[in-house]
Design a protein around this motif. Sequence first.
Motif, PDB file in Angstrom:
ATOM      1  N   THR A 158       0.816  -1.216   0.000  1.00 56.30           N
ATOM      2  CA  THR A 158       0.000   0.000   0.000  1.00 56.30           C
ATOM      3  C   THR A 158       0.844   1.259   0.000  1.00 56.30           C
ATOM      4  O   THR A 158       0.419   2.311  -0.468  1.00 56.30           O
ATOM      5  N   ASN A 159       2.081   1.191   0.507  1.00 55.15           N
ATOM      6  CA  ASN A 159       2.945   2.371   0.531  1.00 55.15           C
ATOM      7  C   ASN A 159       3.854   2.464  -0.682  1.00 55.15           C
ATOM      8  O   ASN A 159       4.600   3.431  -0.832  1.00 55.15           O
ATOM      9  N   ALA A 160       3.806   1.450  -1.540  1.00 52.70           N
ATOM     10  CA  ALA A 160       4.530   1.506  -2.804  1.00 52.70           C
ATOM     11  C   ALA A 160       3.553   1.676  -3.967  1.00 52.70           C
ATOM     12  O   ALA A 160       3.880   2.277  -4.982  1.00 52.70           O
ATOM     13  N   GLY A 161       2.366   1.128  -3.823  1.00 55.81           N
ATOM     14  CA  GLY A 161       1.351   1.228  -4.859  1.00 55.81           C
ATOM     15  C   GLY A 161       0.088   1.862  -4.312  1.00 55.81           C
ATOM     16  O   GLY A 161       0.045   3.055  -4.022  1.00 55.81           O
ATOM     17  N   VAL A 162      -0.942   1.084  -4.112  1.00 56.77           N
ATOM     18  CA  VAL A 162      -2.198   1.564  -3.539  1.00 56.77           C
ATOM     19  C   VAL A 162      -2.716   0.496  -2.585  1.00 56.77           C
ATOM     20  O   VAL A 162      -2.109  -0.559  -2.414  1.00 56.77           O
ATOM     21  N   PHE A 163      -3.862   0.762  -1.968  1.00 54.38           N
ATOM     22  CA  PHE A 163      -4.448  -0.185  -1.020  1.00 54.38           C
ATOM     23  C   PHE A 163      -4.677  -1.550  -1.655  1.00 54.38           C
ATOM     24  O   PHE A 163      -4.418  -2.588  -1.046  1.00 54.38           O
ATOM     25  N   ILE A 164      -5.144  -1.544  -2.909  1.00 56.32           N
ATOM     26  CA  ILE A 164      -5.412  -2.802  -3.606  1.00 56.32           C
ATOM     27  C   ILE A 164      -4.131  -3.605  -3.808  1.00 56.32           C
ATOM     28  O   ILE A 164      -4.134  -4.832  -3.771  1.00 56.32           O
ATOM     29  N   THR A 165      -3.005  -2.908  -4.043  1.00 59.93           N
ATOM     30  CA  THR A 165      -1.720  -3.601  -4.198  1.00 59.93           C
ATOM     31  C   THR A 165      -1.381  -4.371  -2.929  1.00 59.93           C
ATOM     32  O   THR A 165      -0.989  -5.534  -2.975  1.00 59.93           O
ATOM     33  N   GLY A 166      -1.511  -3.700  -1.793  1.00 58.27           N
ATOM     34  CA  GLY A 166      -1.265  -4.362  -0.522  1.00 58.27           C
ATOM     35  C   GLY A 166      -2.210  -5.528  -0.302  1.00 58.27           C
ATOM     36  O   GLY A 166      -1.819  -6.575   0.222  1.00 58.27           O
ATOM     37  N   LEU A 167      -3.467  -5.346  -0.715  1.00 64.58           N
ATOM     38  CA  LEU A 167      -4.461  -6.404  -0.562  1.00 64.58           C
ATOM     39  C   LEU A 167      -4.104  -7.620  -1.414  1.00 64.58           C
ATOM     40  O   LEU A 167      -4.242  -8.771  -0.980  1.00 64.58           O
ATOM     41  N   MET A 168      -3.612  -7.383  -2.635  1.00 66.68           N
ATOM     42  CA  MET A 168      -3.233  -8.481  -3.522  1.00 66.68           C
ATOM     43  C   MET A 168      -2.034  -9.251  -2.968  1.00 66.68           C
ATOM     44  O   MET A 168      -2.007 -10.479  -2.982  1.00 66.68           O
TER      45      MET A 168
END
Length: 475
Positions: free
Chosen positions: A390-400
């Motif tokens: 989430t701190n490199a991409g977005v919330f969805i990135t962290g979720l994936m």
Amino acid sequence: MDLLIAFAALSGFLLIGTLLRAKVKFLQSLFLPASVIGGFVGLLLGPVILGDHAILPIPQDWITIYALIPGILIVPVVASVPFGVKFKSRLEKKSEQAKMNAEVEKKKKSNASRNVLIMFAILVIISQGQNVIGLSLTYLLSKLGMISDVYATFGTEVAAGFSGGHGTAGVVGSLLQSMNQPYWNTAQGVTVTTATVGLIGGILIGIVMINFAARKGYTQFLSGPGSFPQDMKQGYQSDVEKQKASGKETMLGSSIDTLTFHFALILGGSGVAYALLMLVKKLNVPIIASIPIWAYAIIVMYFIWWVMCQLNLSWIVDRQTTSKISSMFTDFAVVAAIVSMPVKAVLSYIVPITIMMVVVGGFTLLASYWLCKKYYGDFWFERSVAVFGTNAGVFITGLMLLKMVDPEYKSPALTDYSIGYSINSVLAFIMFPLTFGLLVSQGTVTGLALVSGVVLAAIILLVVLNKANLKSSVQ
């Protein structure tokens, strides 16, 4: 008619992005949204890059419109945020008081609140720490003579792009535009650039992290990147039986369509926010008059939603429907921001931007890994990969990335992560106008002092939580 055709072209780019995501394996492996793919199609084939030799002869008037769209659409996007927040009515509070009293002792023994606070503090340290690094490098490189003629807020775009994603580019542009800063479009374009690099890098580095953790035995539910179903990679669900409903029908079509009602509620609140801003500007209220329109929108909508809850009307709003409307606005904002990105202006800052992205990326990776390992017991890696994503991409990135190591979300990581992220998002909305206002009016040092103070406060919170006398184990 020009506006209609301009949006029709954006819709075409979105459909092209959807098709490419569905068919191109490389794009599937990067999990790039259709809005990002379509946006770059329009940018690379349009006049911004190719000039008079453009394959897609997009008129300059459209490019001007596209540059403004993110700052406009971010208003209804943030206006939809308050819906779903649980404000209990007086009747609900009375009926639940007895139950709450009975569960007080049980809640005291739980570490859930502590874990959420730890997650919130870690997210603050990393997201605001990115700002500290970006502004510090700007100041240092300027003193060394490596960069010159940078605008006042330069250095904030890496944090905005990494921790905020493409949608935040509209916030940056809108905020600077409301301050009458001529470089707003350049800052918006730089944020789009860092968001793209962060999104791709977050996924690729996250997968490397997971493979490393699997060899070290840090993961508890690992199934690996290959566990993603094909429909998730392609971006569509062809099985009719597995297709999910987009929301509940809270209204009857004989009166008003449910989607129309929710759309009107969000845009109506945005209109009230705009009227309030115009009134404040007419009265020349100091400081408040310089606050951007989207900040008014979120405050107004929180109030409207609170009143609706007190009147027991919360049932009339379906959170999933408002989320879909927000996502629709975001998709159009992202594709418009990329198509209109001022490439020449962005390239003039490519060296300092690259340095910042490398340094900030390294900090984000190390901080996510080390802080979660230090302050969590079990499932620390599951939390760290979500934080990094989430701190490199977005919330969805962290979720994936979290889904890769915890496919069924059996660990408490998702709860800590989602709630901590929500609280941090509220802080980010407060920090944006404060930080930018100080940078524009007082300079880099003062703005740097503000974000450094916030990071220090988050570190103190972590230390206090770590020293708290809790007998139960952290999960």
